[in-house]
Scaffold this motif. Structure first.
Motif, PDB file in Angstrom:
ATOM      1  N   LEU A   1       0.836  -1.314  -0.084  1.00 40.06           N
ATOM      2  CA  LEU A   1       0.056  -0.031  -0.128  1.00 40.06           C
ATOM      3  C   LEU A   1       0.771   1.197  -0.050  1.00 40.06           C
ATOM      4  CD1 LEU A   1      -2.784  -1.058   2.485  1.00 40.06           C
ATOM      5  CD2 LEU A   1      -2.991  -1.101   0.184  1.00 40.06           C
TER       6      LEU A   1
ATOM      7  N   ASP B   1      -5.303   3.002   3.699  1.00 40.78           N
ATOM      8  CA  ASP B   1      -5.629   2.581   2.095  1.00 40.78           C
ATOM      9  C   ASP B   1      -5.982   4.060   1.469  1.00 40.78           C
ATOM     10  OD1 ASP B   1      -5.707   1.595  -0.576  1.00 40.78           O
ATOM     11  OD2 ASP B   1      -7.005   0.092   0.306  1.00 40.78           O
TER      12      ASP B   1
ATOM     13  N   GLN C   1       1.118   2.147   8.338  1.00 38.27           N
ATOM     14  CA  GLN C   1       0.522   0.653   8.816  1.00 38.27           C
ATOM     15  C   GLN C   1       1.172   0.463  10.163  1.00 38.27           C
ATOM     16  OE1 GLN C   1       2.678  -2.970   6.916  1.00 38.27           O
ATOM     17  NE2 GLN C   1       1.749  -1.663   5.282  1.00 38.27           N
TER      18      GLN C   1
END
Length: 289
Positions: free
Chosen positions: A164, A191, A168
């Motif tokens: 992505l 995202d 994260q």
């Protein structure tokens, strides 16, 4: 059986479907020592070097070998690629466990406290299952929940993770300091291309849980257009706190009425909800920094 290649391993498993594949054996030996497992034969994967690395694939995907160790995932080059998975691998146990324990073993064992599992669920990773003459792709979440389980004669070979290139986070809480099994864990990924948030909660249920309604709600609270602007406030702190509560309520329900003999079970659930709430809120805050 000690095959030297992936093809040999698949052929050996086809000949002996009851054989148990083994790489690091950290979970396997615990099960054997506890009397929960008595394998008739083992298929050693330690000599198959192709399963111990990772590579890029067209379309923005990382293909990870099932034999990739937790220690290898903790190295800087891998951590730059999939930070949350590196964080999970770093907390998977003491060095002697991380040096031999593998990603594929974590998935195949499917222990509720498996640290990599909520990360893979949040990243919507898939696995490749190989058998003689065929392969198939299965979402990790389907494999873990039994919706599409590992079949006799199949070998878990690769894990495909979409890249992505966005923040994260993996966080976990344990009952003591130092490496320990998770009492609760949270993986959260942004995202931005879809203006979406993906979250998975581990250790509180037999499989990682995705609070889909909480994900959709909080995605609508984020100022996606302000991402990258210095000093910008991407989400109201009250909304971030509410997200933590939303996730906790979705993943740690109250015990059913009439089935609780005393207040102990309810108190445990309340503490676990508080823990999950804090982890989810902190994970979101770190991802949005």
């Amino acid at each position: 059986m000690l095959p030297a290649s992936l093809d040999e391993a698949v052929e050996a498993l086809a000949a002996t479907p009851s054989a148990v594949p083994v790489a690091g054996a950290t979970d396997l030996m615990e099960a054997v020592n506890a009397g929960r497992l008595r394998p008739g034969s083992l298929l050693g994967l330690g000599r198959i070097n192709e399963l111990r690395g990772w590579r890029y694939e067209d379309g923005g995907t990382a293909v990870l070998g099932a034999g990739l160790t937790h220690a290898r995932m903790d190295r800087p080059d891998f951590a730059a690629l999939i930070p949350a998975l590196a964080d999970a691998a770093r907390t998977a146990g003491p060095p002697q466990i991380r040096n031999v324990g593998t990603l594929g073993g974590n998935i195949a064992t499917a222990a509720p406290t498996g640290d990599t599992l909520p990360v893979l669920a949040a990243l919507e990773a898939t696995v490749t299952l190989a058998r003689a003459g065929a392969t198939r792709e299965v979402p990790v979440s389907h494999l873990l929940t039994g919706l599409d389980p590992l079949r006799p004669g199949e070998l878990l070979t690769w894990v495909r993770v979409p890249l992505l290139h966005a923040p994260q986070v993996f966080l976990k809480a344990t009952g003591r300091s130092g490496p320990a099994r998770a009492a609760a864990s949270v993986a959260l990924v942004l995202d931005p291309a879809r203006r979406a948030v993906r979250c998975a909660v581990g250790a509180v249920a037999p499989v990682p849980l995705r609070p889909l309604e909480a994900e959709a709600w909080v995605a609508g609270c984020i100022d996606w257009d302000a991402r990258g602007e210095e000093g910008a406030t991407l989400i109201d702190p009250a909304a971030a706190a509410a997200f933590g509560e939303y996730v906790a309520a979705a993943c740690v329900p109250d015990p059913p009425e009439g089935l609780v003999p005393d207040e102990g079970r309810a108190a445990v659930a309340a503490r676990l909800r508080r823990t999950v709430s804090v982890l989810a809120r902190r994970a979101l805050g770190r991802a949005l920094k």
